[in-house]
Design a protein around this motif. Sequence first.
Motif, PDB file in Angstrom:
ATOM      1  N   UNK A 191       1.227  -1.456  -0.272  1.00  8.39           N
ATOM      2  CA  UNK A 191      -0.186   0.057  -0.045  1.00  8.39           C
ATOM      3  C   UNK A 191       0.759   1.989   0.062  1.00  8.39           C
ATOM      4  N   UNK A 192       0.634   2.330  -1.080  1.00 12.46           N
ATOM      5  CA  UNK A 192       1.100   3.219  -0.848  1.00 12.46           C
ATOM      6  C   UNK A 192       1.006   4.254   0.622  1.00 12.46           C
ATOM      7  N   UNK A 193       3.016   4.554   0.619  1.00 12.46           N
ATOM      8  CA  UNK A 193       2.634   5.291   2.711  1.00 12.46           C
ATOM      9  C   UNK A 193       3.257   4.218   3.400  1.00 12.46           C
ATOM     10  N   UNK A 194       2.883   2.738   2.743  1.00 16.37           N
ATOM     11  CA  UNK A 194       3.443   1.489   4.087  1.00 16.37           C
ATOM     12  C   UNK A 194       5.221   0.882   3.703  1.00 16.37           C
ATOM     13  N   UNK A 195       4.890   0.894   4.835  1.00 16.29           N
ATOM     14  CA  UNK A 195       6.726  -0.218   4.671  1.00 16.29           C
ATOM     15  C   UNK A 195       6.340  -0.990   4.582  1.00 16.29           C
ATOM     16  N   UNK A 196       7.090  -2.184   3.349  1.00 20.15           N
ATOM     17  CA  UNK A 196       7.271  -3.612   3.290  1.00 20.15           C
ATOM     18  C   UNK A 196       8.852  -4.104   3.766  1.00 20.15           C
ATOM     19  N   UNK A 197       9.229  -5.206   3.891  1.00 22.71           N
ATOM     20  CA  UNK A 197       9.911  -5.760   4.098  1.00 22.71           C
ATOM     21  C   UNK A 197      10.660  -7.309   3.762  1.00 22.71           C
ATOM     22  N   UNK A 198      11.378  -7.658   2.758  1.00 20.20           N
ATOM     23  CA  UNK A 198      11.812  -8.678   2.157  1.00 20.20           C
ATOM     24  C   UNK A 198      12.326  -9.455   2.426  1.00 20.20           C
ATOM     25  N   UNK A 199      12.404 -10.862   3.320  1.00 15.97           N
ATOM     26  CA  UNK A 199      13.118 -11.336   4.304  1.00 15.97           C
ATOM     27  C   UNK A 199      12.965 -12.821   3.845  1.00 15.97           C
ATOM     28  N   UNK A 200      14.217 -13.274   4.420  1.00 13.14           N
ATOM     29  CA  UNK A 200      14.457 -14.807   3.029  1.00 13.14           C
ATOM     30  C   UNK A 200      15.935 -15.075   3.372  1.00 13.14           C
ATOM     31  N   UNK A 201      16.183 -16.193   2.623  1.00 16.53           N
ATOM     32  CA  UNK A 201      17.866 -17.296   2.851  1.00 16.53           C
ATOM     33  C   UNK A 201      18.466 -15.976   1.521  1.00 16.53           C
ATOM     34  N   UNK A 202      20.065 -16.501   1.330  1.00 19.30           N
ATOM     35  CA  UNK A 202      20.076 -16.141  -0.507  1.00 19.30           C
ATOM     36  C   UNK A 202      19.669 -16.693  -1.013  1.00 19.30           C
ATOM     37  N   UNK A 203      19.567 -15.648  -2.285  1.00 21.75           N
ATOM     38  CA  UNK A 203      19.495 -16.519  -3.697  1.00 21.75           C
ATOM     39  C   UNK A 203      17.706 -17.307  -3.881  1.00 21.75           C
ATOM     40  N   UNK A 204      16.785 -17.062  -2.764  1.00 20.66           N
ATOM     41  CA  UNK A 204      15.167 -17.054  -2.873  1.00 20.66           C
ATOM     42  C   UNK A 204      14.796 -16.078  -4.240  1.00 20.66           C
ATOM     43  N   UNK A 205      15.376 -15.801  -4.324  1.00 22.38           N
ATOM     44  CA  UNK A 205      14.414 -14.149  -5.707  1.00 22.38           C
ATOM     45  C   UNK A 205      14.476 -12.594  -5.318  1.00 22.38           C
ATOM     46  N   UNK A 206      15.051 -12.376  -3.911  1.00 19.61           N
ATOM     47  CA  UNK A 206      14.496 -11.321  -3.801  1.00 19.61           C
ATOM     48  C   UNK A 206      14.873 -10.167  -4.235  1.00 19.61           C
ATOM     49  N   UNK A 207      16.263  -9.953  -5.294  1.00 21.45           N
ATOM     50  CA  UNK A 207      16.555  -8.717  -5.570  1.00 21.45           C
ATOM     51  C   UNK A 207      15.819  -9.043  -7.371  1.00 21.45           C
ATOM     52  N   UNK A 208      15.567 -10.160  -7.492  1.00 15.85           N
ATOM     53  CA  UNK A 208      14.665 -10.051  -8.850  1.00 15.85           C
ATOM     54  C   UNK A 208      13.285  -9.433  -9.021  1.00 15.85           C
ATOM     55  N   UNK A 209      12.620  -9.912  -7.336  1.00 14.80           N
ATOM     56  CA  UNK A 209      11.674  -9.426  -7.335  1.00 14.80           C
ATOM     57  C   UNK A 209      11.451  -7.946  -7.282  1.00 14.80           C
ATOM     58  N   UNK A 210      12.497  -7.360  -6.123  1.00 16.29           N
ATOM     59  CA  UNK A 210      12.591  -5.866  -6.599  1.00 16.29           C
ATOM     60  C   UNK A 210      13.009  -5.229  -7.251  1.00 16.29           C
ATOM     61  N   UNK A 211      13.705  -5.738  -9.172  1.00 12.50           N
ATOM     62  CA  UNK A 211      13.372  -5.531  -9.955  1.00 12.50           C
ATOM     63  C   UNK A 211      12.554  -5.554 -11.440  1.00 12.50           C
TER      64      UNK A 211
END
Length: 349
Positions: A191-211
């Motif tokens: 949601x706009x104005x809200x803060x989310x965080x990605x948590x997970x082990x190395x290589x689970x795809x966090x950077x790909x999700x951000x892109x």
Amino acid sequence: MNLSQLGFDPWFAARANDVDGLTLARVCAVDRGSCRVRHASDEIPAELSGKLSFHTERAVDLPCVGDWVAVQCYDHGRAAIIHQVLPRRTFLRRRAAGEGAAEQMIAANVDTAFIIQACHFDFNANRLERYLVMAADGGVKPVVLLTKTDLPGPEELQRKRALVADVTTARVMEVSSVTGAGYEELRAAMEPGKTCCLLGSSGVGKTTIVNRLLGRDAFVTRTVSDSGEGVHTTTRRQLILLDSGAMLIDTPGMRELGVLGTGDGIDAGFGEMAALTSACRYADCTHRHEPGCAVRAAIQRGDLQEERYANYLKLKKEAEYFEMSSLDKRKKDKSFGKLVKSVKKGMKG
């Protein structure tokens, strides 16, 4: 941009005391002690004031990603000095890697934590439990995000869904960066104005999700290994502004996920345990041998998995240990050492 777009609301305004002459800003990156902060008009590098740096007793009280801080800008607004860290409404923390019970702050003032489990080699229900405890400990809403859903077959994917359902009643979402499935739902959950965080082990795809959420390759990714596991790329925690107005904190993968003295967080992370323990005959029931134990009865009925209960006890024991003072720990370790020597001596005899 106004501060409300960065998540500043009446809760923080009521706690922004003694900031006359200073500028309110949000920490958007921390890397080896250096910071970047964003205020209403710009994002700039920032350093700690001498007072804040030398008189802060605990490392976890220093600025981390997501914190609101009061800064003094200089060099025509191109840099800043951090003088004060505002109280945190929520947080994500863990026990620092290695020996000892030092805390490590992961992020602050997070509304939703997306706990990522890749549907391949990384999937680990026990680790998921630890992430859920971390979120509960800091008052953060958890959402389980299954990634790489294109890799397993339908039956294996359904089995993983069932495993997650056994662990938590939190919302579960699924995405595939190959097919794009699930991303519209994921965007809508931020949601706009809200803060989310990605948590997970190395290589689970966090950077790909951000892109994918940004719609461009803003951050470097690397080809997955031959085994199908991802390759670690993120090296620092950073807060990213999405076009939708939501904020997203990306974090490096965590190899170790030790819990701290978070008894309440563990109870919240194992929600069904609280309901069961309240039904036990004795208030101080250890759930081992006492008559009228609702927990043991649930296991016998098949309503509670033995492994789930064992993990609960393990995390409780771990938390209790790290709640002990350093002196108590030394005494306990010394006593254990004497016991080991005594046993060895008896075996030689």
